[in-house]
Design a protein around this motif. Structure first.
Motif, PDB file in Angstrom:
ATOM      1  N   TRP A 139      39.506  33.456  39.698  1.00  0.00           N
ATOM      2  CA  TRP A 139      40.166  34.632  39.144  1.00  0.00           C
ATOM      3  C   TRP A 139      39.277  35.873  39.171  1.00  0.00           C
ATOM      4  O   TRP A 139      39.740  36.963  38.832  1.00  0.00           O
ATOM      5  N   THR A 140      38.036  35.712  39.602  1.00  0.00           N
ATOM      6  CA  THR A 140      37.148  36.876  39.711  1.00  0.00           C
ATOM      7  C   THR A 140      37.331  37.607  41.035  1.00  0.00           C
ATOM      8  O   THR A 140      36.789  38.693  41.222  1.00  0.00           O
ATOM      9  N   GLN A 141      38.103  37.026  41.959  1.00  0.00           N
ATOM     10  CA  GLN A 141      38.376  37.692  43.236  1.00  0.00           C
ATOM     11  C   GLN A 141      39.190  38.958  42.990  1.00  0.00           C
ATOM     12  O   GLN A 141      39.867  39.084  41.979  1.00  0.00           O
ATOM     13  N   ASP A 142      39.156  39.878  43.960  1.00  0.00           N
ATOM     14  CA  ASP A 142      40.009  41.054  43.807  1.00  0.00           C
ATOM     15  C   ASP A 142      41.461  40.619  44.006  1.00  0.00           C
ATOM     16  O   ASP A 142      41.739  39.542  44.524  1.00  0.00           O
ATOM     17  N   ALA A 143      42.383  41.445  43.553  1.00  0.00           N
ATOM     18  CA  ALA A 143      43.801  41.091  43.533  1.00  0.00           C
ATOM     19  C   ALA A 143      44.342  40.751  44.919  1.00  0.00           C
ATOM     20  O   ALA A 143      45.119  39.803  45.073  1.00  0.00           O
ATOM     21  N   ALA A 144      43.961  41.510  45.941  1.00  0.00           N
ATOM     22  CA  ALA A 144      44.479  41.267  47.288  1.00  0.00           C
ATOM     23  C   ALA A 144      44.058  39.890  47.797  1.00  0.00           C
ATOM     24  O   ALA A 144      44.876  39.149  48.367  1.00  0.00           O
ATOM     25  N   ASP A 145      42.787  39.536  47.608  1.00  0.00           N
ATOM     26  CA  ASP A 145      42.314  38.219  48.052  1.00  0.00           C
ATOM     27  C   ASP A 145      42.990  37.099  47.268  1.00  0.00           C
ATOM     28  O   ASP A 145      43.326  36.043  47.822  1.00  0.00           O
ATOM     29  N   LEU A 146      43.191  37.318  45.998  1.00  0.00           N
ATOM     30  CA  LEU A 146      43.831  36.312  45.160  1.00  0.00           C
ATOM     31  C   LEU A 146      45.288  36.105  45.581  1.00  0.00           C
ATOM     32  O   LEU A 146      45.754  34.970  45.698  1.00  0.00           O
TER      33      LEU A 146
END
Length: 180
Positions: free
Chosen positions: A80-87
């Motif tokens: 969940w620490t990834q940026d929104a686009a990668d997630l």
């Protein structure tokens, strides 16, 4: 740090931003906060699980359920620490459905899932005047303690209270209403 209060910027409808001064860092990349009164006036689920990017992940009627939802998300294996686009790229439609199915066991739903007519932004908060008004109504209706509990669990502001807070409010209403 996990469990500490933090300032959080919530993004609504892709562009509107609102600062939440007292969000709680609940897990890496995830926060829990109460929706501001100016947002989602018809949504009684006032507690949100937010991603560090500002986007909402889930909502809950009660604060304690939002934290249970965070525990489910933290155990999901997603970073969940990834940026929104990668997630978003990492989560397939099936994975999202599976996560929401698991979240439903903690009474958490997709953002915007709840609707009630009128302004229900005070759900989960109450005043002494609310206690007195509820007691007067239930006394006039001749409710017993069980009737009072059933009515309170399905109405604002009571249905948004955490368990201990609900029990305290219920006891006060029952006492004032002389409902045995």
């Amino acid at each position: 740090m996990i469990g500490e209060t933090t300032e959080y910027t919530m993004i609504v409808h892709g562009q509107q931003k609102h600062t939440i001064p007292d969000a709680v860092s609940a897990a890496p990349g995830l926060v829990v906060f109460r929706m501001p009164a100016i947002q989602s006036l018809n949504n009684p689920a006032r507690w949100r699980i937010g991603h560090h990017s500002g986007l909402a992940i889930a909502e809950a009627m009660r604060r304690e359920d939002a934290f249970k939802g965070v525990a489910i998300l933290a155990e999901s294996g997603m970073d969940w620490t990834q940026d929104a686009a990668d997630l978003k790229e990492a989560i397939s439609d099936k994975t999202a459905r599976d996560l929401y199915a698991k979240l439903s066991y903690a009474w958490c739903d997709e953002p915007g899932s709840h609707y009630m007519p009128g302004d229900v932004t005070h759900n989960g908060t109450y005043t002494d005047a609310d206690i007195e008004a509820a007691a007067a109504e239930y006394k006039a209706d001749g409710f017993n303690a069980l009737d009072v509990m059933c009515a309170m669990t399905h109405s604002v502001p009571w249905m948004g209270l955490d368990t201990d807070d609900f029990n305290e409010a219920h006891n006060r209403v029952v006492e004032l209403a002389d409902a045995d």
